[in-house]
Design a protein around this motif. Structure first.
Motif, mmCIF file in Angstrom:
data_model
loop_
_atom_site.group_PDB
_atom_site.id
_atom_site.type_symbol
_atom_site.label_atom_id
_atom_site.label_comp_id
_atom_site.label_asym_id
_atom_site.label_seq_id
_atom_site.Cartn_x
_atom_site.Cartn_y
_atom_site.Cartn_z
ATOM 1 N N LYS A 104 0.840 -1.193 0.000
ATOM 2 C CA LYS A 104 0.000 0.000 0.000
ATOM 3 C C LYS A 104 0.877 1.245 0.000
ATOM 4 O O LYS A 104 1.732 1.416 0.855
ATOM 5 N N ARG A 105 0.668 2.103 -1.010
ATOM 6 C CA ARG A 105 1.439 3.343 -1.164
ATOM 7 C C ARG A 105 2.949 3.097 -1.183
ATOM 8 O O ARG A 105 3.743 3.919 -0.754
ATOM 9 N N GLN A 107 4.687 0.974 0.581
ATOM 10 C CA GLN A 107 5.307 0.779 1.898
ATOM 11 C C GLN A 107 6.192 -0.474 1.955
ATOM 12 O O GLN A 107 7.252 -0.458 2.585
ATOM 13 N N ARG A 141 4.428 6.349 -10.561
ATOM 14 C CA ARG A 141 4.067 7.163 -9.405
ATOM 15 C C ARG A 141 4.519 8.607 -9.594
ATOM 16 O O ARG A 141 3.789 9.546 -9.268
ATOM 17 N N MET A 168 2.608 11.520 2.372
ATOM 18 C CA MET A 168 3.644 10.847 1.580
ATOM 19 C C MET A 168 4.972 10.852 2.319
ATOM 20 O O MET A 168 5.167 11.603 3.282
ATOM 21 N N GLY A 172 8.688 11.324 -1.771
ATOM 22 C CA GLY A 172 7.551 11.925 -2.454
ATOM 23 C C GLY A 172 7.509 13.431 -2.247
ATOM 24 O O GLY A 172 7.250 14.202 -3.188
#
Length: 215
Positions: A104-105, A107, A141, A168, A172
């Protein structure tokens, strides 16, 4: 680093040592301590004993092996290519389980980068920056993030109201500030504690007292 391993024969002992320590034959120096003997009907048999000395590996090879060993223990497999530029090592990864390796994102991907970087720090004299890109996730991304920043800036300038970007990590946020350098119509400030923060984008000059930023 040296290891001693036993086996029925010297070749078996060598093979066992290579598998046990996850190294290839080209990465080690082998010394046969005892060739062993078969004995007669098992009587007087003696195992062979070898010593393997792990030689200094190129850092990019070490990074690739660490990554492959970690995901193997996680139950995944992948095709991995490696590139080294200066003190930066980039792993390009392709896997059927890419979404799980990314997490997720991103991680899980970031956790893999951290684990490998910490492992390398024990052996390398200079800091090595490890980056992992799984099925071009980072490139996609970056493109998505750039478009989101552009759209948010346009809304902020049009409405005159500040807007938050999603939470973020530091990488990011670094990209966001890089994109914002070309837009003098807005200012940005990180908000939050820890490594994961939000970025507030505001019309330029709205609050000059907060003209700094924290990445």
């Amino acid at each position: 680093m040296k290891y001693v391993e036993e086996g029925k024969t010297a070749p078996e002992a060598i093979e066992s040592a290579l598998k046990k320590h996850n190294v290839s034959r080209d990465d080690v120096k082998v010394t046969v301590i005892d060739a062993g003997r078969k004995g007669f009907l098992g009587i007087g048999a003696k195992p062979a004993k070898v010593e393997i000395e792990v030689l200094k590996q190129p850092v990019e090879k070490k990074v690739k092996q660490l990554f492959e060993e970690i995901i193997k223990r996680m139950g995944f497999s992948a095709e991995v290519t490696v590139e080294k530029t200066g003190q930066r090592v980039l792993l390009k990864v392709s896997s059927e389980k890419s979404s799980l390796l990314i997490g997720k994102r991103g991680q899980t991907l970031m956790a893999l980068e951290h684990i490998i970087s910490v492992s390398l720090a024990k052996d390398e004299e200079r800091a090595i920056r490890v980056e992992i890109d799984i099925d071009s996730y980072k490139k996609k991304r970056e493109n998505s993030l750039k478009q989101m920043v552009k759209d948010t800036c346009e809304k902020v300038k049009k409405t005159g109201k500040p807007m938050f970007l999603p939470q973020m990590d530091s990488h990011g946020r670094m990209l966001v500030y890089r994109y914002l350098k070309s837009d003098p119509g807005v200012s940005a400030h990180s908000r939050g504690n820890g490594k994961i923060k939000k970025i507030l984008i505001k019309p330029a000059g709205e609050d000059k007292a907060e003209n700094g930023k924290t990445v």
